[in-house]
Design an enzyme around this catalytic site. Structure first.
Site, PDB file in Angstrom:
ATOM      1  N   ASP A 117       5.601   0.560  -0.891  1.00 38.99           N
ATOM      2  CA  ASP A 117       4.152   0.523  -0.759  1.00 38.99           C
ATOM      3  C   ASP A 117       3.778  -0.883  -0.254  1.00 38.99           C
ATOM      4  OD1 ASP A 117       1.433   1.166  -0.936  1.00 38.99           O
ATOM      5  OD2 ASP A 117       1.715   2.257  -2.822  1.00 38.99           O
ATOM      6  N   GLU A 168      -7.824   3.281  -5.434  1.00 39.56           N
ATOM      7  CA  GLU A 168      -6.801   2.631  -6.253  1.00 39.56           C
ATOM      8  C   GLU A 168      -7.380   1.998  -7.520  1.00 39.56           C
ATOM      9  OE1 GLU A 168      -3.484   0.841  -4.033  1.00 39.56           O
ATOM     10  OE2 GLU A 168      -4.404   1.615  -2.212  1.00 39.56           O
TER      11      GLU A 168
END
Length: 574
Positions: free
Chosen positions: A254, A460
């Protein structure tokens, strides 16, 4: 093995450093409101730099196309996964994958960081809307988006080998490996505490299906499993994913994923490089400081801290995906697909997805006294609420910008208010008042009201919430309107939210999730052109004190259970 952000990329950088991949971070675009042609030219510019190197190995360009090609102006924005899970319709999701692939390729990009196959077990998690369901079986069914994005794997093809069918398809990415949706209290990037059996039965099943369907790449999760960072977990990345499941594509980190192996991030970078690459990461999303990584990794290989065999494995996997995609034959994009971006056909598909993702939670004070579907012919309808005329709220995070935007000038689409106006009979008056006072409502002789409220945009960790309450003035809008006239409340949210205090007031309640640009799909069902069919793919809690609470738990006492959803029949003509 290096992926860099487009803002630090150039043809010269590609050539000088032999960069293998470039990405657009959320909201990172060649220019504000850039046309697809500008995207194609930018990608080709980087590609020409890659092709001018000694071996001429093409680069792969990745983007977060998680609900359509969502960074790009005028793209079709489909409902977020939380809504798609409600449809229980793998074929629909496959079509969305195919449409998304075309809109990504329209911009010259060949790789989408999708689908997210997280199993969100706690709605307090800020990424819950990226998850199809709390139920691993629904998540498994929805991996059908992968053959939509990549193409249908040929019948005689070897299992677990990546497959991309051609120039109108993209490489897909199953993410985030593994357990990202199971962190304690739903805290993003945190620790998932469960035994091996829990990991395998809840969080792993989607990966079996994704790999069987030839998914090209797997992205590692920021989160930890029982205290061990996934980006450093050799047992799971190499031992299980690569060896046991025989995954043959490449594993990608990521964003700054290896930096975050330590706390604070980057505190011991050379250790992070060693731990991440040793764990089995093949491509590293740097995304900015790429020379430091290259120097570090080169040093570690030269001094035998990382064996050359590990580098060979990574390079073999990355090249395999590039060969499978046809990048060596067709490295440069052309303009043949630019008309696919935001096409009418894709918008119709998104509108269908909106209709099928709506869940009717309440309809009338009792079964004999229903409110929905609403009549198109009525004297005066009140439309109220912060989300009724707000395309940005409707689309949610990961839309144009990483965190999303509010308002109506972010991209092209139909707000729920405009959809209502288009749907009702020409003789029906539609009055819009965002947050009306009670006396205004009671003195205006409205036949009924539609109140649209919900969450603000987030992505997020910025969406992590311990209380899950609706932001103000949602409560006063509901109370002022529903206290004075028959009302249906439409909730726009990335997850179940706290609504028990208002439920008595409402005549009808609809969960619309984050429907995207095609708000017309909401009006289609409210006014009976289509029936309500959606069934909850997530448990709707009474109070946050119950969380986490998932179907099958011993103390299961929800406001609305998993699988719940009232249905209505379409009206022939109303």
């Amino acid at each position: 093995m290096v992926q860099i952000e487009r803002s630090v990329a150039s043809a010269d950088v590609m050539k000088k450093y032999f960069i293998g991949s470039v990405l657009s971070g959320g909201g990172s675009v060649p220019a504000t409101r850039a046309a697809p042609e500008a995207w194609v030219n930018m990608v080709n510019e980087f590609q020409k730099g890659a092709l001018s190197t000694r071996l001429g190995i093409p680069m792969i360009y990745g983007i977060d196309a998680v609900h359509g090609n969502n960074n790009v102006y005028k793209a079709t924005i489909f409902p977020h996964n939380v809504g798609l899970g409600v449809t229980r319709d793998p074929e629909l999701v496959k079509k969305i994958g195919a449409a998304t692939a075309l809109e990504v390729r329209a911009t010259g990009i060949q790789y989408a960081f999708a689908p997210c196959i997280a199993v969100c077990r706690d709605p307090r998690w800020g990424r819950c809307y990226e998850s199809y369901s709390e139920d691993p079986k629904i998540v498994q069914a929805m991996t059908e988006i992968i053959p939509g994005l990549q193409g249908e794997i040929p019948a005689n093809s070897r299992k677990s080998v990546p497959f991309v069918a051609g120039r109108d398809k993209v490489a897909a990415c199953a993410k985030h490996f593994v357990g990202d949706g199971g962190t304690t209290k739903g805290i993003d990037e945190n620790n998932t505490v469960t035994n091996w059996q829990g990991l395998l039965s809840i969080h792993m099943p989607g990966y079996y299906n994704a790999i069987m369907k030839g998914v090209s790449t797997v992205m590692v999760s920021y989160s930890s499993w029982n205290g061990e960072k996934m980006h450093a977990n050799h047992e799971l990345v190499t031992g299980f994913l690569k060896s046991k499941l025989r995954f043959r594509g490449f594993v990608i980190t990521d964003w700054q994923g290896i930096d975050r192996i330590t706390f604070p991030p980057g505190a011991n970078y050379s250790y992070s490089v060693q731990a991440g690459v040793h764990a089995g990461v093949d491509m590293v999303m740097i995304p900015y400081n790429y020379t430091e990584f290259i120097d570090d990794l080169t040093f570690q290989v030269k001094n035998n801290f990382i064996p050359m065999s590990r580098i060979d494995d990574a390079v073999r996997r990355i090249l395999r995906v590039k060969f499978v995609m046809g990048l060596f034959e067709n490295p440069l994009a052309d303009l043949s697909l630019v008309k696919q971006l935001g096409s009418q056909e894709h918008r119709e598909l998104a509108r269908e997805a909106v209709r099928k993702s709506l869940v009717l939670l309440k309809n009338g004070k009792n079964a004999d006294n229903t409110l929905l579907p609403l009549p198109k012919k009525a004297g005066k309808i009140l439309v109220a609420g912060s989300h009724a005329d707000n395309l940005g709220y409707q689309c949610g995070g990961w839309t144009i910008e990483w965190q999303g935007l509010e308002g109506n000038n972010l991209t092209v689409g139909t707000t729920i208010l405009n959809a209502i106006k288009k749907t009702v009979d020409p003789s029906t008056q539609v009055i819009y008042e965002e947050n009306p006072i009670g006396s205004f409502v009671s003195s205006n002789n409205f036949s009924h009201a539609i109140v649209v409220v919900g969450e603000h945009t987030y992505a997020e960790m910025f969406g992590d919430s311990l209380n899950l309450t609706l932001p103000d003035p949602a409560s006063s809008t509901i109370n002022n309107v529903c206290g004075a006239v028959k009302c249906v409340v439409v909730i726009i949210s990335g997850r179940p939210v706290s609504i028990q205090p208002y439920l008595e007031r409402m005549d009808a309640l609809v969960a619309a999730w984050l429907p995207g640009t095609e708000g017309q799909g909401v009006a289609d069902v409210l006014f009976g052109d289509y029936g309500f069919t959606g069934k909850l793919a997530r448990t709707w809690f009474r109070t946050v004190d119950q969380l986490p609470m998932n179907v099958g738990d011993p103390h299961y006492d929800p406001l609305f259970p998993f699988g719940f959803g009232l249905t209505t029949e379409p009206e022939k003509a109303n």
